[in-house]
Design an enzyme around this catalytic site. Structure first.
Site: not given
Length: 312
Positions: A38-39, A193, A224, A226
């Site tokens: 059922n997860g 930044k 990420t 970036g």
């Protein structure tokens, strides 16, 4: 501690847990850590832990919520099985970027996670390079906060690099980068930044001279990618001979691996607090292990010895 030392792990970073256990000449404790049909998360210990000093190795990596639930249920199972002491070994602490409110009607998720771990029954926490060191104060149980900086510095010193400048990719990491540059005997540069949106960064300005030098960007985590890609581009434009980056935690969210692979960086070095994605080597991403450091910390905690020597 009178109890025997036992090491268990969830599914977040089994290779690191095995390596830590190997350094301690131990086998990982047997346990079923899986999912019901059922997860829901399933945990069942298959070892006797009564009276034992138990350490659970579990990074809060993707999928973060699932691995957090594994950790909480394992702590509860050990408590109910009468373990003498339970230490949550969390090499990478998820939700660490959510340690304060940046706008109205937001949760302080890092504090909630700390509450959940303590409520589940952990007696102490062993972690590494929290994104916000103030998170230690979110816990009402002891927290041992290891640093990967000395290990990474040893790695760079072994290369005998000359004319090096260590770069902090943002103002918040200046203290961290300054300690690192002292360890490897380099100069310091700082990139300023701004974040116009979550997980988006823009380089505004840079302080320090990088022309004709080998630049080493030093940070606590790569998410990420970036920030790193933009920083590396700026450094090359300012005359850096080469650019490499290093960080403790390689999260590599979204298309970060592809982004870093397309960047001007010659190498990205991270530790094994988080398993590397399969495509990492193609993006010039390398890894060093922190298993020996965690093993040393665990044995010191077990024997009630000071951990201060590990922070030098």
């Amino acid at each position: 501690m009178d109890g025997r030392l036992q090491i268990f792990t969830g599914n977040a970073n089994i290779p690191l847990a095995r390596s830590i256990a190997s350094h301690l000449n131990l086998n990982l404790g047997r346990a079923i850590v899986g999912v019901f049909k059922n997860g829901e998360t399933r945990v069942q210990l298959e070892e006797n832990v009564r009276g034992s000093d138990v350490f659970i190795v579990q990074s809060l990596t993707t999928p973060v919520d699932h691995h957090l639930m594994e950790l909480l249920l394992m702590i509860d199972a050990l408590r109910r099985a009468s373990a003498q002491r339970v230490t949550a070994v969390i090499p990478y602490y998820g939700y660490a970027k959510q340690e304060k409110k940046t706008t109205g009607r937001e949760p302080i998720s890092a504090k909630l996670v700390a509450n959940l771990i303590a409520t589940a029954g952990a007696d102490r926490v062993l972690t590494m390079d929290l994104h916000a060191p103030a998170i230690e104060g979110f816990f009402d149980i002891p927290v041992d906060h290891l640093q990967a900086g000395p290990l990474i510095a040893d790695h760079f010193r072994s290369r005998n690099m000359k004319n090096v400048v260590v770069v902090s990719p943002d103002a918040g990491g200046v203290g961290r980068a300054n300690k690192f540059r002292e360890r490897i005997g380099a100069s310091l540069a700082i990139i300023a930044k701004q974040r116009p949106a979550p997980d988006v960064s823009e380089v505004v300005e840079m302080v320090g001279d990088v022309a004709g030098k080998h630049a080493v960007i030093f940070d606590d985590m790569i998410s990420t990618g970036g920030t790193l890609a933009e920083a590396a581009k700026t450094l090359k434009e300012r005359g850096a001979i080469s650019v490499v980056a290093c960080a403790t935690h390689g999260i590599f969210a979204g298309n970060a691996v592809e982004l870093l692979g397309d960047s001007v960086m010659e190498e990205v070095l991270v530790t094994d607090t988080i398993p590397l994605p399969a495509e990492a080597s193609a993006a010039r991403i390398a890894q060093i292990s922190v298993a020996s450091l965690f093993a040393e910390a665990i044995i010191r905690i077990h024997k009630d010895l000071s951990l201060s020597a590990l922070f030098s």
